[in-house]
Design a protein around this motif. Structure first.
Motif, PDB file in Angstrom:
ATOM      1  N   LEU B  19       0.919  -1.471   0.043  1.00  0.00           N
ATOM      2  CA  LEU B  19      -0.129  -0.010  -0.104  1.00  0.00           C
ATOM      3  C   LEU B  19       0.916   1.373  -0.103  1.00  0.00           C
ATOM      4  O   LEU B  19       0.560   2.224  -0.657  1.00  0.00           O
ATOM      5  CB  LEU B  19      -0.869   0.070   1.363  1.00  0.00           C
ATOM      6  CG  LEU B  19      -2.245  -0.979   1.136  1.00  0.00           C
ATOM      7  CD1 LEU B  19      -3.061  -0.695   2.405  1.00  0.00           C
ATOM      8  CD2 LEU B  19      -3.002  -0.535  -0.219  1.00  0.00           C
ATOM      9  N   LEU B  22       1.930   1.895  -3.478  1.00  0.00           N
ATOM     10  CA  LEU B  22       0.943   2.275  -4.267  1.00  0.00           C
ATOM     11  C   LEU B  22       0.694   3.709  -4.159  1.00  0.00           C
ATOM     12  O   LEU B  22       0.581   4.582  -5.077  1.00  0.00           O
ATOM     13  CB  LEU B  22      -0.283   1.491  -3.797  1.00  0.00           C
ATOM     14  CG  LEU B  22      -1.011   1.309  -5.050  1.00  0.00           C
ATOM     15  CD1 LEU B  22      -0.342   0.457  -6.164  1.00  0.00           C
ATOM     16  CD2 LEU B  22      -2.163   0.456  -4.642  1.00  0.00           C
ATOM     17  N   TRP B  23       0.736   4.145  -2.747  1.00  0.00           N
ATOM     18  CA  TRP B  23       0.645   5.605  -2.482  1.00  0.00           C
ATOM     19  C   TRP B  23       1.477   6.228  -2.967  1.00  0.00           C
ATOM     20  O   TRP B  23       1.279   7.532  -3.599  1.00  0.00           O
ATOM     21  CB  TRP B  23       0.647   5.576  -1.027  1.00  0.00           C
ATOM     22  CG  TRP B  23       0.410   6.934  -0.435  1.00  0.00           C
ATOM     23  CD1 TRP B  23      -0.730   8.077  -0.298  1.00  0.00           C
ATOM     24  CD2 TRP B  23       1.604   7.851  -0.163  1.00  0.00           C
ATOM     25  NE1 TRP B  23      -0.141   9.071   0.014  1.00  0.00           N
ATOM     26  CE2 TRP B  23       1.070   9.142   0.347  1.00  0.00           C
ATOM     27  CE3 TRP B  23       3.044   7.724   0.129  1.00  0.00           C
ATOM     28  CZ2 TRP B  23       1.721  10.268   0.731  1.00  0.00           C
ATOM     29  CZ3 TRP B  23       3.897   8.695   0.235  1.00  0.00           C
ATOM     30  CH2 TRP B  23       3.240   9.985   0.876  1.00  0.00           C
ATOM     31  N   ILE B  26       0.857   6.637  -6.579  1.00  0.00           N
ATOM     32  CA  ILE B  26      -0.308   7.381  -7.208  1.00  0.00           C
ATOM     33  C   ILE B  26      -0.039   8.761  -7.083  1.00  0.00           C
ATOM     34  O   ILE B  26      -0.319   9.604  -8.070  1.00  0.00           O
ATOM     35  CB  ILE B  26      -1.528   7.206  -6.589  1.00  0.00           C
ATOM     36  CG1 ILE B  26      -2.046   5.765  -6.644  1.00  0.00           C
ATOM     37  CG2 ILE B  26      -2.656   7.954  -6.727  1.00  0.00           C
ATOM     38  CD1 ILE B  26      -3.161   5.179  -5.688  1.00  0.00           C
ATOM     39  N   PHE B  27       0.530   9.295  -6.090  1.00  0.00           N
ATOM     40  CA  PHE B  27       0.782  10.581  -5.598  1.00  0.00           C
ATOM     41  C   PHE B  27       2.167  11.352  -6.091  1.00  0.00           C
ATOM     42  O   PHE B  27       2.486  12.324  -6.119  1.00  0.00           O
ATOM     43  CB  PHE B  27       0.885  10.946  -4.094  1.00  0.00           C
ATOM     44  CG  PHE B  27      -0.844  11.035  -3.485  1.00  0.00           C
ATOM     45  CD1 PHE B  27      -1.579  11.764  -3.682  1.00  0.00           C
ATOM     46  CD2 PHE B  27      -1.275   9.541  -3.234  1.00  0.00           C
ATOM     47  CE1 PHE B  27      -2.776  11.653  -3.204  1.00  0.00           C
ATOM     48  CE2 PHE B  27      -2.500   9.552  -2.698  1.00  0.00           C
ATOM     49  CZ  PHE B  27      -3.465  10.485  -2.691  1.00  0.00           C
ATOM     50  N   ASP B  29       2.131  10.855  -9.502  1.00  0.00           N
ATOM     51  CA  ASP B  29       1.557  11.102 -10.610  1.00  0.00           C
ATOM     52  C   ASP B  29       1.716  10.058 -11.750  1.00  0.00           C
ATOM     53  O   ASP B  29       1.511  10.401 -12.909  1.00  0.00           O
ATOM     54  CB  ASP B  29       2.097  12.465 -11.521  1.00  0.00           C
ATOM     55  CG  ASP B  29       1.642  13.620 -10.504  1.00  0.00           C
ATOM     56  OD1 ASP B  29       0.754  13.575  -9.670  1.00  0.00           O
ATOM     57  OD2 ASP B  29       2.260  14.678 -10.815  1.00  0.00           O
ATOM     58  N   PHE B  31       0.076   7.268 -12.363  1.00  0.00           N
ATOM     59  CA  PHE B  31      -1.020   6.962 -13.264  1.00  0.00           C
ATOM     60  C   PHE B  31      -1.914   7.956 -13.748  1.00  0.00           C
ATOM     61  O   PHE B  31      -3.213   7.608 -14.301  1.00  0.00           O
ATOM     62  CB  PHE B  31      -2.044   6.163 -12.210  1.00  0.00           C
ATOM     63  CG  PHE B  31      -1.412   4.893 -11.511  1.00  0.00           C
ATOM     64  CD1 PHE B  31      -1.667   3.864 -12.276  1.00  0.00           C
ATOM     65  CD2 PHE B  31      -0.939   5.269 -10.391  1.00  0.00           C
ATOM     66  CE1 PHE B  31      -0.765   2.656 -11.708  1.00  0.00           C
ATOM     67  CE2 PHE B  31      -0.398   3.827  -9.512  1.00  0.00           C
ATOM     68  CZ  PHE B  31      -0.442   2.590 -10.548  1.00  0.00           C
ATOM     69  N   ASP B  32      -1.192   9.144 -14.008  1.00  0.00           N
ATOM     70  CA  ASP B  32      -1.958  10.193 -14.563  1.00  0.00           C
ATOM     71  C   ASP B  32      -2.444  10.239 -15.927  1.00  0.00           C
ATOM     72  O   ASP B  32      -3.690  10.170 -16.256  1.00  0.00           O
ATOM     73  CB  ASP B  32      -1.328  11.589 -14.264  1.00  0.00           C
ATOM     74  CG  ASP B  32      -1.631  12.183 -12.988  1.00  0.00           C
ATOM     75  OD1 ASP B  32      -2.027  11.380 -12.117  1.00  0.00           O
ATOM     76  OD2 ASP B  32      -1.406  13.381 -12.790  1.00  0.00           O
TER      77      ASP B  32
END
Lengths: 802, 45
Positions: B19, B22-23, B26-27, B29, B31-32
Motif C-alpha cells: 500500500l 502504491l501511495w 499514485i501521488f 503522478d 497513473f495520470d
C-alpha cells in the motif's frame, strides 16, 4: 491525423510576439532552481534556472497527437523538455528564458494544426485531478486489503479441510480485522460522510443504508472476533464487508472517470478560448494583451468580429454588436456613444473603442458561464426518474431491515442483525441509480473521442426520439468552400473586372460566411488575365474601407474609398439589394452574390458548389432509417432543387430563398404537427433555427455563438459522424432500458429472499456488487475502451437469456 | 503449523508495504496519463 478546423483562420496565423511579455505568461509559469529542474527532468545539473509553463492544447484526439506535439516542442532551441497530456488537454513546457520565448514554442504547436494557448486558470482541472487521485487511492486500499482478507477467509470456510485449531482461526480473524481497519477508517470515509449529511439534512440518500449495513457488519464481526462464541455468535463477515466496499468504490470511480473525460473536453472549448485584445496606452497607441489582464477603467479597441472582453461603454459614435449569446436575439443591435456593451457579444461592424466598467468576473457573461456549468452537472430527466424511484425505495428498505431484525431478534440477536444487514445490502439501489448516468456518460465519452461534443446530458435522450432532420445547405451538405466560377458585370456600369473583384474582396474580408471566405481565398486565375490581376492588386492595395456592417444571412455593407471617391457598397444575397437595381438573373443556376452601390447594381459573382463527400450516402442511410429529411437554404430555390436532385432528395422537401426567420417558422410548423426535429447546420446564419429545434447539431467550422446555442458540436468534417451520433443515441437508450430493467428485476427477486433469511451477507454483498458492476459493464459497451470487449460479450450473453 | 504465527503477521505487514508503494506511485503522478505513456514506447524519437 484529425485536426479541428480552427475557429478563425486569422487567429492561428496571428503573430504571437505579444505573448512574449512576461506579464502574459507569468501567471502560468513557475521558476525552477537548477537543482529542482534536474531532479524533475532527470537530466544533469543545469547552470541556469528553468521555467515551467503550462499551456492548453485543443484538437488532440489520440496519444500519437500528444507525442507529436512533444517532439515538435523538444526540437525548439531552448526548450529543455515538454510533457503533453491527452486526457487533460494540457502541456507542460520546461524552457529557458534566455534562449527562447513563448512565441517560439507556441508556433510549432499551431503549425501542426492544434490550437495552443497559455493556460488561463487550471483551478477546475486541479480539483478534478485531486478528486480522481483521492478516490483511486481509496479504491486501491480497499481492493488490496480485500484480496488479502479473502486469503485469510477462504481457509475458514470449511475448517475440516485444513484441520484448523481454534487458535489458528482466531489468528486469521485478527489478521482480517487489522486489514479491515484501513478500509473502515479510510476507504469508507465518503460513505460515512454521505450518510452523515443525509441524516443531518433529513433526506434519504443511497449512502445511508449502505453505511448502516457496513457499520453493522463490521461492528458485529469485531464483537465476534473479540469474544468468540459469545452473545453475537460465531460467524465473522470481514470478507463480505471488504468486497462490498471495494466493488462500490470501483463503481464510483468508473463513473467519475467518465464524467471527467467528457466534461474536460467540453469546458475547454466553451470557456477557455482566450483572444488578444488591444489596450490603449495613449492616443493612437495600443498594446496587445490577453483579456485576463484587462482592468476596470481600461480603454480597449475591439476589432471587427472580435468578442467583447468585458462589460463597458461605447466610446465611438456608433457600433453594431450581436448579443445572441446573452439575449438569444441574433439580429445586430445598434449602440450609440455611451451605451452599455456586454461581454461575450460580438462586434459585427467596424472596430470601435470601449471603456471597461466591470471586471470580467462580475459580468452577465460570467453568470451565463456559471449557468452553463450548472447545466452540465444537471441530471437528465431519466436520472431524475431513477432518483425519484430510489428515494422512497430507500425508506422502504430501511423499514424492512428494521422489521426483519425485530422479527427474528428473539431467536438469535446475531442472526437478526445479519439478516437486517443482508436486506440493507442486497437492496441497495445503487444499480438503479447508476443505470442511467453510467450509460449516458459512457456514450458521451465515446462521442467526445470521435470529435462529437454533447453539451448537456438530455441531448442523447432527445436524439433518440428524432423523426425529422432538417439540413442547412451551404457548409453542411455542400463543401463550405465554393468555387468562384464567373462574374457578371452590369452593362450599365463602367467598372472593370479587376475593380469589381477588388471591391467585392474588400467587403468580404473578415466575414465568416462561406461565400465571403471563398472570395477572399480565390486566386481569380480563371477570371483575370495576368495584367488584369496586377491591376486588381494595385486597386486592392489602394482601397480604404470604413463603416463595415455585416447582417447575418443577408450581406455586408461598407464604405469604400478609392482615388478619393467614396462609394457605399453592398455585397450579399438578392434580398439586400433593392428590387429596382437588380436584373433578373435567377435563371442562372449558380449561387450568386450581388454587388451594388446606392446608385445601382454593379454585378454578380457566381459560385459553384459540390456536395460534401459521402453526402449522398448519408441521405440514403438516413432515408433507410425512415427519417423525413428537409433541406432549407437562403439560396435560390432552383439551386437547392439541383442539389436535392444530386442527393436523391424529394424536391418538395428542399426549400430555397428562406431567411432565418422563415426557417424557424418552417421548423415550428413541423413541430406543431408532432414531429421531433433535428437541425443540422454550420451555425452561421441559423442561430435562431438551431435554438428552436429539438436537437441541434453544428459542424466543425462553427462560430463561438453556435457552440453556445447548439446541443451537439461535430468537430470532424465527415458527414458520417451524424450517423454515428444517431446510432449511438439509440444504443444508449437501449442500454439505459436494459440497465433499469435489470436493476429492478434484481431488487424484486432478492428482497424476498433476504427477508426470509435465505441469503447470507456475503451472497448479498456479491449480488449487490455484481448488479452494480453489471450495470456499469453493460454501459461500458457504449464506451470505446477496447479492453472491455470480453466483459461486454459476457454481459450481452447474459442479457440474451433474459 | 506454528509457522503460521510468523507468516500471517508477515503477510499483513507485506500488504501494508504494498500500500505504501502504491501511495507513492499514485501521488507521484504515475497513473495520470495512461494512454500517452502506453504509446510512447512505440513512438520513434
Amino acid at each position: 491525423m484529425q485536426t479541428t478546423t480552427s475557429i478563425d483562420p486569422t487567429l492561428t496565423h496571428m503573430d504571437d510576439k505579444w505573448l512574449d511579455n512576461p506579464d502574459e505568461w507569468m501567471h502560468c509559469t513557475t521558476a525552477l532552481t537548477p537543482h529542482e529542474a534536474s531532479k524533475e527532468l532527470h537530466l544533469k545539473e543545469f547552470k541556469t534556472p528553468v521555467l515551467k509553463t503550462k499551456i492548453q492544447i485543443l484538437g488532440m484526439y489520440c496519444p500519437a497527437c500528444a507525442l507529436n506535439i512533444e517532439d515538435a516542442l523538444r526540437r525548439v532551441e531552448g526548450v529543455k523538455d515538454a510533457r503533453v497530456s491527452l486526457s487533460a488537454n494540457m502541456g507542460t513546457i520546461y524552457w529557458q528564458d534566455a534562449k527562447c520565448k513563448p512565441s517560439d514554442w507556441l508556433g510549432p504547436v499551431k503549425t501542426l494544426g492544434y490550437q495552443a494557448f497559455l493556460m488561463e486558470s487550471d483551478g477546475a482541472r486541479n480539483a478534478q485531478v485531486k478528486e480522481n487521485k483521492d478516490l483511486f487511492w481509496r479504491l486501491c486500499v480497499a481492493t488490496f486489503c480485500m484480496m488479502q482478507v479473502m486469503m485469510y477467509s477462504v481457509p475458514t470456510y470449511d475448517a475440516n479441510i485444513l484441520d484448523l485449531t481454534q487458535e489458528m482461526t482466531q489468528l486469521l480473524r485478527l489478521a482480517s480485522w487489522i486489514l479491515c481497519l484501513p478500509i473502515v477508517v479510510f476507504s469508507c470515509a465518503p460513505f460515512w460522510r454521505g450518510a452523515w449529511s443525509s441524516l443531518t439534512h433529513g433526506h434519504l440518500s443511497m449512502d445511508l443504508p449502505v453505511a448502516i449495513g457496513m457499520a453493522i457488519t463490521f461492528a458485529l464481526s469485531t464483537a465476534v472476533t473479540l469474544e468468540p462464541n459469545g452473545f453475537w455468535g460465531r460467524e465473522v463477515y470481514f470478507d463480505s464487508f471488504s468486497m462490498f466496499v471495494s466493488f462500490l468504490l470501483l463503481g464510483r470511480w468508473t463513473e467519475m472517470k467518465m464524467r471527467h473525460r467528457t466534461y474536460g473536453a467540453l469546458n475547454a472549448i466553451i470557456t477557455n478560448v482566450p483572444e488578444g485584445i488591444q489596450r490603449e496606452l495613449g492616443p493612437g497607441h495600443y498594446e496587445q494583451i490577453t483579456a485576463r489582464r484587462i482592468q476596470v477603467g481600461d480603454i480597449v479597441k475591439v476589432e471587427s468580429l472580435q468578442t467583447l472582453p468585458s462589460d463597458g461603454i461605447l466610446l465611438g459614435d456608433l457600433a453594431w454588436v450581436e448579443e445572441a449569446l446573452l439575449t438569444g436575439e441574433s439580429s445586430p443591435v445598434k449602440k450609440l456613444e455611451g451605451n452599455p456593451l456586454l461581454m461575450g457579444s460580438t462586434n459585427l461592424g467596424s472596430p470601435f473603442r470601449m471603456k471597461i466598467t466591470k471586471s470580467a468576473n462580475d459580468t452577465r457573461f460570467a453568470q451565463i458561464i456559471d449557468l452553463l456549468e450548472m447545466a452540465q452537472a444537471s441530471k437528465p430527466s431519466l436520472v431524475k426518474l431513477a432518483d425519484q424511484i430510489s428515494r422512497p425505495f430507500i425508506g422502504v428498505v430501511l423499514l424492512m431491515a428494521v422489521v426483519c431484525a425485530a422479527l427474528s431478534w428473539h431467536l438469535s440477536p446475531a442472526n437478526a442483525l445479519i439478516s437486517c444487514c443482508t436486506v440493507l445490502i442486497v437492496t441497495c439501489p445503487c444499480a438503479l441509480t447508476l443505470s442511467v448516468p453510467a450509460a449516458i456518460l459512457a456514450s458521451m465519452g465515446k462521442l467526445a473521442k470521435q470529435g462529437i461534443l454533447i453539451k448537456d446530458t438530455n441531448t442523447l435522450e432527445s436524439l433518440s426520439h428524432i423523426d425529422t432532420i432538417v439540413f442547412d445547405k451551404t457548409g453542411t451538405l455542400t463543401e463550405s468552400q465554393h468555387q468562384l466560377k464567373k462574374i457578371h458585370l452590369s452593362p450599365k456600369t463602367l467598372s472593370s473586372k479587376p475593380m469589381f473583384l477588388a471591391f467585392a474582396r474588400a467587403l468580404a474580408k473578415g466575414s465568416r460566411h462561406p461565400l465571403s471566405q471563398s472570395v477572399c481565398q480565390s486566386d481569380f486565375k480563371e477570371l483575370l488575365t495576368a495584367e488584369e490581376f496586377q491591376e486588381f492588386q494595385f486597386i486592392e492595395s489602394h482601397l480604404e474601407i470604413s463603416d463595415r456592417l455585416e447582417t447575418p444571412g443577408q450581406g455586408i455593407q461598407a464604405t469604400l474609398t478609392y482615388q478619393n471617391q467614396s462609394h457605399r457598397l453592398r455585397l450579399g444575397s438578392s434580398k439586400l439589394m433593392d428590387a429596382s437595381t437588380q436584373e433578373d438573373y435567377s435563371q442562372i443556376a449558380l449561387s450568386q452574390v450581388h454587388l451594388a452601390t446606392e446608385q445601382g447594381w454593379l454585378g454578380a459573382l457566381h459560385f459553384d458548389e459540390t456536395p460534401k463527400l459521402k453526402a449522398k450516402e448519408l441521405i440514403q442511410a438516413l432515408k433507410a432509417q425512415h427519417f423525413s429529411l428537409f433541406v432549407l437554404s437562403g439560396d435560390q430555390t432552383l439551386r437547392v432543387h439541383q442539389l436535392a436532385n444530386k442527393l436523391d432528395l424529394e424536391p418538395h422537401h428542399a426549400h430555397g430563398g428562406m431567411s432565418p426567420s422563415d426557417k424557424l417558422q418552417f421548423l415550428n410548423a413541423l413541430q406543431k404537427k408532432g414531429h421531433r426535429v433535428m437541425m443540422v447546420g454550420d451555425g452561421f446564419n441559423d442561430l435562431p433555427v438551431l435554438s428552436g429545434s429539438d436537437v441541434s447539431v453544428v459542424f466543425a467550422n462553427a462560430t463561438h455563438n453556435a457552440l453556445s446555442v447548439s446541443d451537439c458540436v461535430i468537430l470532424s468534417p465527415h458527414l458520417e459522424s451524424l450517423l454515428d451520433l444517431i446510432d449511438q443515441s439509440h444504443k444508449t437508450i437501449k442500454v439505459v432500458h436494459q440497465n433499469l430493467f435489470w436493476a429492478f428485476a434484481y431488487n424484486v427477486c432478492c428482497v424476498p429472499l433476504a427477508f426470509l433469511g435465505l441469503l447470507s451477507p456475503w451472497q448479498a454483498g456479491l449480488g449487490m456488487a455484481l448488479s452494480s458492476l453489471l450495470v456499469v459493464l453493460n454501459s461500458l459497451k457504449l464506451s470505446p475502451a477496447p479492453q472491455t470487449t470480453s466483459f461486454t460479450h459476457k454481459t450481452t450473453e447474459f442479457k440474451a437469456t433474459h | 503449523m506454528d509457522i503460521l504465527y510468523l507468516l500471517i503477521p508477515l503477510s499483513v505487514t507485506l500488504v501494508l508495504f504494498v500500500l505504501i508503494g502504491l501511495w507513492w506511485a499514485i501521488f507521484r503522478d504515475q497513473f495520470d496519463d495512461l494512454d500517452v505513456e502506453a504509446e510512447r514506447i512505440l513512438h520513434n524519437d
